[in-house]
Scaffold this motif. Structure first.
Motif, short mmCIF file in Angstrom:
data_model
loop_
_atom_site.label_atom_id
_atom_site.label_comp_id
_atom_site.label_asym_id
_atom_site.label_seq_id
_atom_site.Cartn_x
_atom_site.Cartn_y
_atom_site.Cartn_z
N VAL A 41 0.87 -1.18 0.00
CA VAL A 41 0.00 0.00 0.00
C VAL A 41 0.91 1.22 0.00
CG1 VAL A 41 -1.73 1.30 1.31
CG2 VAL A 41 -1.85 -1.19 1.23
N VAL A 42 0.69 2.12 -0.95
CA VAL A 42 1.49 3.33 -1.08
C VAL A 42 0.61 4.52 -0.72
CG1 VAL A 42 2.95 4.70 -2.59
CG2 VAL A 42 2.83 2.23 -2.92
N LEU A 43 1.05 5.29 0.29
CA LEU A 43 0.31 6.45 0.77
C LEU A 43 1.08 7.70 0.38
CD1 LEU A 43 -0.36 5.03 4.35
CD2 LEU A 43 -1.82 4.82 2.34
N CYS A 44 0.51 8.52 -0.50
CA CYS A 44 1.22 9.67 -1.06
C CYS A 44 0.58 10.99 -0.65
CB CYS A 44 1.22 9.60 -2.58
SG CYS A 44 1.97 8.11 -3.24
N GLY A 45 1.42 11.94 -0.26
CA GLY A 45 0.99 13.30 -0.01
C GLY A 45 1.17 14.12 -1.28
N LYS A 46 1.01 15.44 -1.15
CA LYS A 46 1.06 16.29 -2.34
C LYS A 46 2.44 16.87 -2.63
CE LYS A 46 -0.34 20.57 -0.07
NZ LYS A 46 -1.29 21.67 -0.10
N GLY A 91 5.51 12.71 -1.70
CA GLY A 91 4.38 12.09 -2.39
C GLY A 91 4.71 11.76 -3.83
N GLY A 92 5.46 12.65 -4.48
CA GLY A 92 5.89 12.39 -5.86
C GLY A 92 6.77 11.16 -5.93
N ASP A 93 7.66 11.00 -4.95
CA ASP A 93 8.50 9.81 -4.91
C ASP A 93 7.65 8.55 -4.71
OD1 ASP A 93 10.72 11.44 -5.18
OD2 ASP A 93 11.25 11.37 -3.05
N GLY A 94 6.64 8.66 -3.85
CA GLY A 94 5.73 7.54 -3.65
C GLY A 94 4.98 7.18 -4.91
N LEU A 95 4.58 8.19 -5.68
CA LEU A 95 3.89 7.94 -6.94
C LEU A 95 4.80 7.21 -7.93
CD1 LEU A 95 2.00 11.32 -7.32
CD2 LEU A 95 0.94 9.06 -7.07
N ALA A 149 4.66 7.84 2.08
CA ALA A 149 5.22 8.98 1.34
C ALA A 149 4.32 10.18 1.53
CB ALA A 149 5.37 8.62 -0.14
N LEU A 150 3.77 10.32 2.74
CA LEU A 150 2.81 11.38 3.03
C LEU A 150 3.46 12.74 3.25
CD1 LEU A 150 0.50 9.36 5.44
CD2 LEU A 150 -0.08 10.19 3.14
N LEU A 151 4.47 12.78 4.09
CA LEU A 151 5.08 14.04 4.49
C LEU A 151 6.60 13.88 4.45
CD1 LEU A 151 2.77 14.66 7.54
CD2 LEU A 151 2.65 15.86 5.35
N GLY A 152 7.28 14.99 4.28
CA GLY A 152 8.74 14.94 4.22
C GLY A 152 9.40 15.77 5.30
N THR A 153 10.62 16.16 5.03
CA THR A 153 11.42 16.87 6.03
C THR A 153 10.95 18.30 6.25
OG1 THR A 153 13.02 17.52 4.35
CG2 THR A 153 13.46 15.47 5.57
N GLY A 154 10.09 18.81 5.41
CA GLY A 154 9.59 20.17 5.57
C GLY A 154 8.50 20.30 6.62
N LEU A 155 8.09 19.20 7.20
CA LEU A 155 7.03 19.21 8.20
C LEU A 155 7.44 19.99 9.43
CD1 LEU A 155 4.31 18.10 9.28
CD2 LEU A 155 5.60 16.16 10.15
#
Length: 118
Positions: A2-7, A11-15, A81-87
């Motif tokens: 299951v791949v969970l992607c943010g915007k 998220g792009g990497d997850g896509l 792949a929801l959120l990255g280091t910018g959180l």
């Protein structure tokens, strides 16, 4: 899987991962954003997904997430792949609930199920 992607970029990497592994038996992609708000490299990868693979499940509410939660328990691997280091700050709302569900699924299997892109 299951791949969970943010915007964002994560998220792009997850896509990319979901697209490269796409098969009903291998990977299911889920986008936790309105597709129109996905920009930059993530937007490019979203368009590649839509052009080559068509449907990506869009989840923008708890009501849309609820029927998909069960997939976490049956997945061999969950790619976060929801959120990255910018959180900055705590994650609340829908994404907070999804992260809690992913963590709970990992605890059921001794933490060996979830993988985070960062």
């Amino acid at each position: 899987m299951v791949v969970l992607c943010g915007k964002g970029k994560n998220g792009g990497d997850g896509l990319v991962v979901a697209r490269l592994l796409n098969s009903p038996d291998v990977a299911r992609g889920n986008l936790f954003s309105n597709p129109g708000s996905v920009e930059g490299d993530a937007g490019v990868n979203l368009k590649r997904w839509q052009k080559g693979l068509g449907e990506l499940r869009v989840v923008t509410s708890s009501a849309e997430w609820e029927p998909l939660r069960a997939e976490l328990d049956s997945a061999d691997l969950i790619l976060d792949a929801l959120l990255g280091t910018g959180l900055r700050g705590p994650v609340e709302g829908l994404l907070g609930s999804v992260i809690a569900d992913v963590n709970a699924a990992g605890q059921k299997t001794g933490g060996r199920k979830a993988t985070r892109l960062s």
